[in-house]
Design a protein around this motif. Structure first.
Motif, PDB file in Angstrom:
ATOM      1  N   ASP A 200       0.841  -1.191   0.000  1.00 59.23           N
ATOM      2  CA  ASP A 200       0.000   0.000   0.000  1.00 59.23           C
ATOM      3  C   ASP A 200       0.882   1.250   0.000  1.00 59.23           C
ATOM      4  O   ASP A 200       1.757   1.391   0.845  1.00 59.23           O
ATOM      5  N   PRO A 201       0.684   2.173  -0.987  1.00 59.64           N
ATOM      6  CA  PRO A 201       1.602   3.318  -1.096  1.00 59.64           C
ATOM      7  C   PRO A 201       1.579   4.214   0.141  1.00 59.64           C
ATOM      8  O   PRO A 201       2.607   4.740   0.564  1.00 59.64           O
ATOM      9  N   LYS A 202       0.382   4.368   0.742  1.00 57.28           N
ATOM     10  CA  LYS A 202       0.283   5.218   1.918  1.00 57.28           C
ATOM     11  C   LYS A 202       1.093   4.619   3.081  1.00 57.28           C
ATOM     12  O   LYS A 202       1.784   5.314   3.808  1.00 57.28           O
ATOM     13  N   PHE A 203       1.004   3.298   3.173  1.00 51.96           N
ATOM     14  CA  PHE A 203       1.739   2.599   4.223  1.00 51.96           C
ATOM     15  C   PHE A 203       3.247   2.727   4.010  1.00 51.96           C
ATOM     16  O   PHE A 203       4.012   2.977   4.930  1.00 51.96           O
ATOM     17  N   ARG A 204       3.665   2.580   2.752  1.00 52.35           N
ATOM     18  CA  ARG A 204       5.088   2.685   2.445  1.00 52.35           C
ATOM     19  C   ARG A 204       5.618   4.074   2.823  1.00 52.35           C
ATOM     20  O   ARG A 204       6.721   4.211   3.331  1.00 52.35           O
ATOM     21  N   GLU A 205       4.788   5.073   2.563  1.00 52.22           N
ATOM     22  CA  GLU A 205       5.213   6.440   2.883  1.00 52.22           C
ATOM     23  C   GLU A 205       5.388   6.593   4.387  1.00 52.22           C
ATOM     24  O   GLU A 205       6.384   7.117   4.876  1.00 52.22           O
ATOM     25  N   GLN A 206       4.411   6.055   5.093  1.00 53.74           N
ATOM     26  CA  GLN A 206       4.452   6.156   6.546  1.00 53.74           C
ATOM     27  C   GLN A 206       5.635   5.375   7.117  1.00 53.74           C
ATOM     28  O   GLN A 206       6.253   5.757   8.094  1.00 53.74           O
ATOM     29  N   GLN A 207       5.924   4.262   6.456  1.00 57.30           N
ATOM     30  CA  GLN A 207       6.999   3.397   6.896  1.00 57.30           C
ATOM     31  C   GLN A 207       8.327   4.143   6.894  1.00 57.30           C
ATOM     32  O   GLN A 207       9.190   3.925   7.745  1.00 57.30           O
ATOM     33  N   GLN A 208       8.480   5.048   5.921  1.00 54.15           N
ATOM     34  CA  GLN A 208       9.723   5.807   5.821  1.00 54.15           C
ATOM     35  C   GLN A 208       9.909   6.710   7.031  1.00 54.15           C
ATOM     36  O   GLN A 208      10.995   7.125   7.356  1.00 54.15           O
ATOM     37  N   LYS A 209       8.803   7.032   7.690  1.00 57.80           N
ATOM     38  CA  LYS A 209       8.876   7.967   8.811  1.00 57.80           C
ATOM     39  C   LYS A 209       9.518   7.343  10.044  1.00 57.80           C
ATOM     40  O   LYS A 209       9.952   8.042  10.935  1.00 57.80           O
TER      41      LYS A 209
END
Lengths: 1026, 392
Positions: free
Chosen positions: A16-25
């Motif tokens: 999930d792209p939103k999850f991947r973005e959050q994961q970077q945080k």
């Protein structure tokens, strides 16, 4: 191996792209923003105002060098065996109505502060569950009942009033009922018998929220003995569980875990392990550990067991009944072949409470020649004594007004009974009802009077978990409030001068004294038994603790369960099979509501212990709530996401609950945990979740723990933020988990060790390596033994004064547990559908790895975290000023930051912060302030104490001197701790074998915690996927 | 029993005696209990009878034994039964009897002296430091006076030269102007300002750096208990009252029942008569705790164990607590700052042969040390400076 994918939640699996973005945080959310959002009305001006005031105030304060005057108050008469700052240990027994453990209680200056396992016990020696560890907090609970309430105001009133009432009822020929949870204590059973003799018309009824009534009645029908067999999972090579969460909540999980893991750790020299197949409706802890796991609808459990029975009956040449249902891929047929090959070395267990189903299970184990081998009815277990039918009958008696007085002790039917309204109305018809409780409950509120009784840490007592095995309970603190022991009240009502302490001694010095020849003096026998805490017939008391000594079977008179005065069910097995086939035919399309117990919360009797509320559930990682675990299929059909809200409607149940889309739940099943939704409870348990007990079906007077044909619908537009701890922290394709199958074991480990050797060759160090002149502390965790039960998490919390942060803070990702257990799902990466339906599960305990090249140490600007000469990564709280650079730089994400002042009662109602509650704190560990970083210290206070004990005695340090809280109480013995520099220590032999690997070893941070490769015993042809 | 445990030697008997008997029994006078000189003869040399008596005095007296009558007579005199000593075990009591039998009065004033030596020496060093400080202050004062005189002289000379150049007369007024000018010159003002700022900063730093230092703290206690009398004059072993000192973290303030061991008979003191002792007895009778003012306060974030320092390291109490046996009222002797702790850990040497614990743990270090490869092993070398030794 490479095709296998590990993930923590759906979004991770599906990229999930939103999850991947959050994961970077890396962190759950921007903490600073969150801080300003605390009240929603903070502004820049507030910030400046506070900032300016703090600066000024600190300058003024610093200038005052006056230190407040402190006082030191000595004892007036010092008790001879209490030395300030020196802990005493007392052997006792923990039993909360469902879990039994023989324990040692650590007492400092007369205050119990920690409960640990009693190694002398052959039943539970070596382990203590989360609930056992947390029960010490219960003692100091502010919600405890402190004086009689209701009809009686004082103890004198109560006793004289009660005895008058009872006498008149008895003389009139009325009925008195004593309703209790399972009474493990043989002396109490005798005492209740004496009470019944003194007051004619008395009957004792056992009520349990989670009974094993099906098993008891099945054995009564088959063997003529109403008893629970004693199980020996250690002797079984093939274990099959049907909805029996025996590693988590079923009957005696600590004992079973200890037995189960004995055959679960293969090595180079002995590459063998038992095989475990779990067939279940909800992803349970036991299912997560199984080699093969199959989803099953609870409303069809009987049919599947019948099918398995028939397959085995064909092999055994016994009668075949027909009407069973096969599992996909003819799995049961294959399973029958496996079981048949392991005759006398297999074990089939079922969690079903239906006596008819359990009779089939008995028949299966009989055909497999397992009786006398892996389970034994001649040395039965007394851990479950309740029969649902008897309580049903009592309720009917009460309804018709036949009961004149009823006592409730150690049970809470108003909360946990399936038909609460019926019970409430029935109770209203009883003229005299008294509840004996430690804290007010739903039941005590309905009674005419509630009398406060002692907590187990304030009580005398004994327990008999299995035939031939006894343990003692002794008080570790004098009563905190004006409470009395239930047994003392009974003795007073019977008119005996004796107190229960004397009664108990008398029982041991006569009845049990007669069962041994070791001591000639009853006094000596009593003192030694009290010191050891356990007495096992046939095993000498004086010998040093040796848990592995096998107890000789003892033939005892088996009359544990109150007899029902009725002929046992004598229907033939053929009739049973027909009933089961009809009852469990199952209708496709119907949705089951399956009720399960959570490892931490159990039946809900300990709902007011915040440690347990905040303990992440091993599977869902959720805290502080129950929720609807919906299957992947239902989620897809109703377009549900985790955090949505659903309405569940069934007979007697209509509630809305938040959703967790839970892999592993059977396709047509919704699972909800019991133990939540308490209405009369202290502030920690209040308004937490919904009570699911009323949803359970009652069939033929048995509480089955599920309902079929429930309606489930999405509540549109509503969401609920669940407090889940593992939403971040994913593996990101790194080899954090190492796993293989038993077939590939030797090959895999060889490859792994080669890979590690190559890594080591290329290791270059920028910094000089640390010198280890003395100790070198290290830990090894066996992923194959670890069942993920979470006992270590709560044991660590109790030992290290770790604050509870509450639901809101967990939602912000600010949990403070020093130890966490990461749960990863895994499956073939090519099939995301199957992966979400029924993945495999791996647990990995994770805490500070005490790296020798610790990345946190290099970035601390104030040297608050530095390395010790003994290999510890030290954290000096008083030096830390909270930059959090270390947490940022830690590759394992194990550092925890104190965002708020958790010692302030007005901020955090859950923590033990009042004068009584603070007594639970470990005086040897600093209570951390706001704004400092903390993390696992390898229980350095225990290391210091252990070293000092060895030095003071002038001897070599032993392994037993220095156990961390987690390693000491791990029921599976999965955590081994010690000094790797000491060639005699257990860890030095264990630290580096063929299964060893280190997490993120490629970073060359040189961690001190070794992990052992997870091995699954898979049948080559991959039956599970067929 | 005797074959299992070797008979304890007389030195050990002495240690046990000092620990358990010395508080009440001496060889030169009666105290709470009778003078022990000649006690063996009084018992007719019958050690078995003595043993039975020591183990359970009242039981012996009431048991119609050989010496029961005489023991009852003694009770009439002392009004108190001796504490039962069965907990010591037969071997230790026998060692004590052997010690009493072999006891010879020592040369006058021999015992107890070594304990005070170190403390006295340290105190001597303190006085010389003070003298140095006073000397320094006087020197600085002298320099200031000299520089003032010099400035005036320079001013006088300068104004005289200028007056001569201009052809004016050299008067007092011109001298004054010139002196004032010098003091108004930027150079001098800068110097002065620097000196003042420096002085304030120095004092300020000194003040700030000593915040929280409590050495010398000597609060008034609720009862005028004199260590000088009990520890100094009567030489009661410290551990007799501070029972926890070798058992755990806390040395413990003695519980009131320990005071009552002696003060149930001794009701008058040499300085305050019955007044102060009456407070102890009163507190005991009422079951109230005595609110002693705590003198040594380590912050909560520090873990300090008396057992480690007293039992394992074998330090004298006086090393940290100073000449306690000379203190009428106790004060904090050491600074108890982290620097003070760490300094000792850096300097103190450890005898690695002293404790079998070190044999296995620090095997290599010990071998090197015994082979002379290392001169000495400090606490720091064995990890004594690790944060987590004290902070956790």
């Amino acid at each position: 191996m490479k095709s296998k994918k590990y993930w923590t939640q759906k979004e991770d699996l599906l990229d999930d792209p939103k999850f991947r973005e959050q994961q970077q945080k890396e962190f759950a959310e921007d903490p600073f923003e969150a801080m300003l959002q605390d009240n929603g009305n903070s502004s820049r001006r507030d910030f400046l105002r506070v900032f300016g005031f703090t600066l000024g105030a600190s300058a003024v304060l610093a200038a005052c060098s006056k230190t407040p005057v402190k006082y030191a108050l000595p004892y007036t008469n010092k008790p001879a065996d209490v030395n300030p700052s020196v802990p005493n240990y007392y052997a006792s027994t923990f039993y909360d109505g469902s879990e039994y453990s023989s324990v040692l209680v650590k007492v400092r200056e007369g205050r119990p502060i920690f409960v640990e396992t009693n190694p002398s016990s052959s039943v539970t020696g070596g382990g203590l569950s989360a609930r056992g560890a947390a029960s010490v907090l219960d003692l100091y609970d502010g919600f405890r009942l402190k004086a009689p309430v209701g009809a009686f105001k004082t103890w004198d009133d109560s006793l004289s009033g009660l005895s008058r009432t009872l006498k008149s009822i008895s003389e009139k020929g009325g009925n008195i009922r004593i309703v209790t949870g399972t009474v493990l204590s043989p002396s109490t059973r005798q005492l209740i018998g004496e009470f019944a003799d003194a007051y004619k018309g008395t009957r004792h009824v056992t009520y349990e929220a989670a009974s094993a009534s099906g098993i008891l009645l099945a054995h009564e029908a088959e063997f003529g003995k109403r008893a629970l067999p004693r199980y020996h999972f250690d002797k079984a090579q093939v274990i099959v569980g049907f909805n029996a969460d025996f590693l988590g909540t079923w009957v005696s999980p600590v004992e079973f875990t200890k037995q189960y893991v004995t055959n679960r750790a293969p090595s180079k020299d002995n590459p063998k392990m038992s095989r475990h197949i779990q067939v279940e409706s909800m992803m349970s802890l036991t299912g997560a550990n199984a080699d093969d796991r199959l989803p099953m609808k609870a409303s069809m459990e009987g049919a599947h067991i019948l099918e398995l029975h028939d397959h085995i009956a064909r092999k055994a040449g016994a009668a075949v009944f027909g009407g069973g249902k096969e599992l996909p891929g003819n799995y049961l047929a294959k399973l029958a072949t496996e079981l048949w090959a392991a005759q006398g070395k297999s074990l089939v267990v079922s969690g079903s409470n239906d006596p008819q189903v359990q009779r089939l299970v008995v028949a299966i184990n009989r055909m497999l020649q397992n009786y006398g081998q892996t389970l034994n009815i001649n040395t039965p277990s007394y851990l479950r004594q309740g029969v649902d039918k008897e309580f049903q009958e009592l309720v009917r008696e009460m309804e018709t007004g036949k009961v004149d007085a009823v006592f409730f002790y150690d049970c809470n039917p108003a909360y946990s009974y399936s038909l609460p309204v019926q019970f409430e109305n029935a109770l209203k018809k009883v003229p005299h009802s008294v509840a004996f409780v430690t804290a007010e409950t739903e039941t005590s509120r309905l009674c005419k009077a509630a009398l406060p009784v002692n907590h187990w840490l304030e009580s005398w007592g004994d327990a008999q978990p299995h035939a031939g095995h006894y343990s003692l309970i002794q008080p570790c603190i004098s009563t905190l409030y004006d409470t009395r022991q239930f047994q003392d009240i009974l003795l007073a009502l019977v008119g005996r001068e004796q107190n229960y302490y004397g009664y108990l001694q008398q029982y041991w010095k006569t009845t049990l004294f007669a069962t041994q020849k070791e001591f000639a003096s009853a006094d000596k026998f009593w003192v030694k038994a009290l010191e050891r805490g356990v007495y096992e017939i046939g095993r000498p008391l004086a010998a040093e603790a040796a848990a592995e000594v096998v107890v000789a079977p003892v033939e005892e008179k088996v009359t544990p369960v109150a007899a029902a005065d009725k002929a046992p069910d004598n229907s033939s097995l053929r009739e049973v099979a027909a009933t089961v086939a009809a009852r469990y035919a199952g209708r496709g399309g119907d949705t089951d509501l399956y009720l399960y117990e959570k490892v931490g919360m159990g039946t809900g009797s300990q709902a007011n212990i915040p440690w347990l509320q905040e303990m992440p559930d091993p599977i869902t990682r959720a805290t502080w709530d129950n929720y609807a675990c919906v299957s992947y299929k239902i989620a897809k059909d109703l377009a549900l996401e985790t955090g949505d809200v659903v309405r569940i409607e069934g007979k007697g149940f209509n509630e809305t609950l938040p959703v967790i889309v839970q892999p592993g739940v059977q396709a047509e099943t919704v699972a909800v945990a019991v133990g939540y939704g308490r209405k009369v409870v202290g502030k920690a348990g209040m308004n937490i979740g919904k009570n699911a007990y009323p949803a359970g079906q009652v069939v033929a007077d048995s509480f089955l723990g599920f309902a079929t044909g429930v309606k489930i619908s999405k509540v549109e537009g509503e969401t609920y933020p669940l407090a889940i701890t593992q939403t971040h922290g994913t593996v990101m394709d790194r080899p954090i988990i190492r796993e293989t199958t038993l077939g590939n074991f030797l090959e895999y480990t060889k490859e792994l060790q080669h890979e590690r050797a190559v890594l080591k060759q290329h290791a270059v160090n920028l910094y000089p390596l640390h010198e280890r002149a003395g100790h070198n502390w290290a830990m090894a965790i066996d992923l194959n033994k670890c069942t993920g039960c979470g006992a270590c998490v709560v044991n660590c919390q109790s030992e290290n004064n770790i604050p509870v942060v509450g639901k809101d803070e967990i939602r912000r990702g600010r949990e403070l547990h020093w130890m966490r257990i990461d749960r990863y799902y895994s499956a073939d990466a090519n099939d995301p559908e199957l992966a979400q339906e029924n993945p495999e599960v791996v647990f990995q305990p994770m805490m500070c790895q005490h790296c020798d090249n610790a990345p946190c140490e290099n970035v601390c600007p104030v040297l608050a975290t530095v390395h010790s000469s003994e290999g510890l990564n030290q954290q000096a709280y008083n030096r830390c000023f909270g930059t959090r650079y270390c947490a940022n730089n830690c590759p394992y994400k194990v550092r925890r930051f104190n965002w708020l002042d958790y010692t302030e009662p007005k901020n955090f109602v859950y923590n033990p912060v009042d004068n009584i509650g603070r007594m639970v704190l470990n005086p040897d560990v600093t209570v951390r302030a706001r704004g400092v970083m903390e993390k696992c210290s390898f229980c350095v206070q225990r290391l210091q104490a252990g070293k000092l004990a060895a030095k003071a005695d002038g001897r070599k340090l032993q392994d037993s001197d220095i156990q961390t809280a987690c390693s000491k109480n791990c029921p599976a013995g999965a955590i081994v701790f010690g000094d790797v520099n000491d060639p005699d220590s257990a860890i030095s032999k264990y630290y580096n074998d063929e299964r060893t690997y280190f997490v993120l070893e490629e970073l060359k941070v040189l961690p001190s915690v070794a992990y052992k490769v997870k091995v699954r015993n898979k049948v080559k042809e991959e039956t599970a996927k067929a | 029993m005797l074959s299992a445990f070797p008979v304890l030697r007389a030195q050990e008997g002495e240690a046990i005696f000092k620990q358990n008997c010395y508080t009440c029994h001496r060889f030169d006078r009666d105290l709470t209990g009778p003078n022990l000189t000649g006690v063996i003869d009084r018992w007719g040399g019958d050690e078995a009878e003595m043993l039975a008596f020591i183990k359970n005095p009242k039981g012996y007296a009431d048991g119609g034994q050989k010496h029961s009558a005489r023991v009852h007579e003694l009770f009439g005199k002392y009004k108190q039964w001796m504490t039962p000593h069965a907990f010591l075990g037969d071997d230790k009591i026998k060692a004590v009897i052997t010690y009493i039998k072999d006891y010879k009065a020592p040369a006058a004033a021999a015992d107890g002296a070594p304990a005070t030596e170190g403390a006295a020496a340290e105190k001597g060093a303190g006085i010389s430091e003070d003298a140095l400080l006073y000397g320094l202050i006087m020197l600085v004062g002298l320099l200031v006076v000299v520089s003032l005189v010099l400035i005036i002289v320079i001013a006088a000379v300068l104004s005289a030269i200028r007056a001569k150049e201009r052809g004016d007369k050299f008067t007092y007024a011109t001298l004054k102007d010139s002196a004032v000018n010098i003091f108004k010159s930027k150079f001098v003002l800068t110097i002065l300002a620097l000196v003042i700022i420096g002085g304030v900063l120095d004092k300020g730093y000194d003040f700030a750096a000593h915040i929280g230092f409590r050495d010398g703290y000597q609060p008034v206690q609720p009862i005028a208990f004199s260590h000088k009398l009990h520890a100094g004059q009567y030489k009661i072993n410290c551990e007799y009252c501070h029972t926890g000192v070798s058992k755990g973290k806390s040395a413990t303030i003695p519980s009131t029942n320990i005071c009552m061991n002696c003060h149930s008979t001794i009701k008058e003191g040499p300085q305050h008569g019955p007044n102060e002792i009456a407070k102890v007895v009163g507190a005991h009778e009422k079951g109230e705790a005595i609110e002693w003012v705590r003198i040594h306060n380590l912050p909560d974030l520090v873990y300090f164990s008396h057992q480690q320092h007293v039992k394992v390291a074998g330090l004298e109490c006086q090393t940290c607590h100073g000449p306690i046996e000379e203190m009428e009222e106790v004060y904090q002797y050491s600074r108890l700052t982290m620097a003070w702790c760490v300094n000792c850990h850096r300097e103190r040497k450890i005898d690695l042969n002293s404790n079998p614990y070190y044999h296995s743990v620090f095997k290599q270090v010990r071998e090197d040390w015994n082979a002379g490869k290392i001169d000495s092993v400090s606490v720091a070398r064995l990890g004594g400076l690790d944060c987590a030794k004290c902070h956790y």
